[in-house]
Design an enzyme around this catalytic site. Sequence first.
Site, PDB file in Angstrom:
ATOM      1  N   GLY A  36       0.729  -0.720   0.504  1.00 40.41           N
ATOM      2  CA  GLY A  36       0.057   0.267  -0.283  1.00 40.41           C
ATOM      3  C   GLY A  36       0.949   1.345  -0.207  1.00 40.41           C
ATOM      4  CG  LEU A  37      -0.575   4.719  -1.706  1.00 41.76           C
ATOM      5  CD1 LEU A  37      -2.031   5.584  -2.227  1.00 41.76           C
ATOM      6  CD2 LEU A  37       0.215   4.772  -2.984  1.00 41.76           C
ATOM      7  CB  SER A  38       4.314   6.036   1.905  1.00 40.47           C
ATOM      8  OG  SER A  38       5.051   7.281   2.897  1.00 40.47           O
ATOM      9  N   GLY A  39       1.975   5.739   4.227  1.00 42.14           N
ATOM     10  CA  GLY A  39       1.236   5.978   5.338  1.00 42.14           C
ATOM     11  C   GLY A  39      -0.275   5.587   5.232  1.00 42.14           C
ATOM     12  CB  ALA A  40      -1.760   2.781   3.476  1.00 49.88           C
ATOM     13  N   GLY A  41      -1.222   2.536   6.645  1.00 46.77           N
ATOM     14  CA  GLY A  41      -1.090   2.071   8.125  1.00 46.77           C
ATOM     15  C   GLY A  41      -0.196   0.422   7.461  1.00 46.77           C
ATOM     16  CE  LYS A  42       3.299   0.080   3.741  1.00 45.72           C
ATOM     17  NZ  LYS A  42       2.743   1.591   3.009  1.00 45.72           N
ATOM     18  CB  SER A  43       4.078   0.455   9.828  1.00 43.68           C
ATOM     19  OG  SER A  43       4.810   0.161   8.965  1.00 43.68           O
ATOM     20  CB  SER A 110       5.806  -3.762  -2.255  1.00 41.70           C
ATOM     21  OG  SER A 110       5.358  -4.614  -1.463  1.00 41.70           O
TER      22      SER A 110
HETATM   23  N1  LIG Z   1      -6.097   3.012  11.198  1.00 44.64           N
HETATM   24  C1  LIG Z   1      -5.832   4.528  11.387  1.00 44.64           C
HETATM   25  N2  LIG Z   1      -6.478   5.234  11.843  1.00 44.64           N
HETATM   26  C2  LIG Z   1      -5.859   6.401  11.868  1.00 44.64           C
HETATM   27  N3  LIG Z   1      -4.583   6.878  12.128  1.00 44.64           N
HETATM   28  C3  LIG Z   1      -3.817   5.778  11.370  1.00 44.64           C
HETATM   29  C4  LIG Z   1      -4.559   4.525  11.230  1.00 44.64           C
HETATM   30  N4  LIG Z   1      -3.764   3.372  11.150  1.00 44.64           N
HETATM   31  C5  LIG Z   1      -2.255   4.087  11.136  1.00 44.64           C
HETATM   32  N5  LIG Z   1      -2.636   5.332  11.460  1.00 44.64           N
HETATM   33  C6  LIG Z   1      -1.440   6.929  11.607  1.00 44.64           C
HETATM   34  O1  LIG Z   1      -0.676   6.903  10.020  1.00 44.64           O
HETATM   35  C7  LIG Z   1       0.315   7.439  10.370  1.00 44.64           C
HETATM   36  C8  LIG Z   1       0.961   5.760   8.872  1.00 44.64           C
HETATM   37  O2  LIG Z   1       0.956   5.077   9.357  1.00 44.64           O
HETATM   38  P1  LIG Z   1       2.089   3.666   9.454  1.00 44.64           P
HETATM   39  O3  LIG Z   1       1.218   2.738   9.703  1.00 44.64           O
HETATM   40  O4  LIG Z   1       2.857   4.176   9.713  1.00 44.64           O
HETATM   41  O5  LIG Z   1       1.459   3.771   6.806  1.00 44.64           O
HETATM   42  P2  LIG Z   1       2.885   2.700   6.331  1.00 44.64           P
HETATM   43  O6  LIG Z   1       3.163   1.843   7.059  1.00 44.64           O
HETATM   44  O7  LIG Z   1       1.667   2.459   5.188  1.00 44.64           O
HETATM   45  O8  LIG Z   1       3.593   3.673   5.855  1.00 44.64           O
HETATM   46  C9  LIG Z   1       0.747   7.049  11.154  1.00 44.64           C
HETATM   47  O9  LIG Z   1       0.990   8.371  11.949  1.00 44.64           O
HETATM   48  C10 LIG Z   1      -0.136   6.499  11.900  1.00 44.64           C
HETATM   49  O10 LIG Z   1      -0.925   6.234  13.707  1.00 44.64           O
HETATM   50 MG   LIG Z   2       5.641   1.274   7.383  1.00 49.92          MG
END
Ligand SMILES: Nc1ncnc2c1ncn2[C@@H]1O[C@H](COP(=O)(O)OP(=O)(O)O)[C@@H](O)[C@H]1O
Ligand SMILES: [Mg+2]
Length: 206
Positions: A36-43, A110
Amino acid sequence: MKNNMQKNIFWHEHLISREKREKYNKHRSIVIWFTGLSGAGKSSIANHLEKKLFIHGMHTYLLDGDNIRSGLCSDLSFSKTDRKENIRRIGEVAKIMLDAGIITLVSVISPYQNQRTMIYNMLGGVKNVLEVFVDTPISVCEKRDPKKLYQQARSGNIYDFTGIQEEYEIPSNPDIILNGTDALEINSKKIINILYKNHIISFCEN
Ligand SMILES: Nc1ncnc2c1ncn2[C@@H]1O[C@H](COP(=O)(O)OP(=O)(O)O)[C@@H](O)[C@H]1O
Ligand SMILES: [Mg+2]
């Protein structure tokens, strides 16, 4: 094709097999690949899910794209060739973890379908991989922007950022699509229940 460096290499069979490790661990191994996109919530989802699995006594590990780039892949850039190598190395590590009997979570953008397919095949397909597409609108990702990467991409400080200058190819056939704006608890539960249904783990959540 085998090159000179590979031609005198012979595979050594190990006495302790994946099956033995799985039996000992009391769960099967699998790779859960979050794209998924950067910031999508993967981690965030991967972390939340790993904690749940760990608390239940599962043997787990999380390979996070950003962390891997600070070590194993610290020599790689974000060029197309290096992105491919980044994914290939993560795939190879995940393959070892699979053999080690571990439930491995991978969170890495990815962005390209052909590379995700390469990984899927490298890992042995559907019985070994769960491809999870964390589907979050780019407007939401850009608003979250915890690392200010979108901001930098918009201002031209980063020129090869996925979703802005570089394409993110929507997965053509993911095993599950998660809404990245749903609560982490909801998304983790969905995956736990798939793992249970697929006989990877022996517990589920209501
Ligand atoms: N379900 C959610 N609702 C609100 N904020 C979220 C949610 N999932 C992730 N975030 C926030 O979004 C940001 C990006 O999440 P992150 O997991 O780091 O994304 P990725 O790994 O895809 O780049 C973080 O600040 C995280 O706290
Ligand atoms: Mg991440």
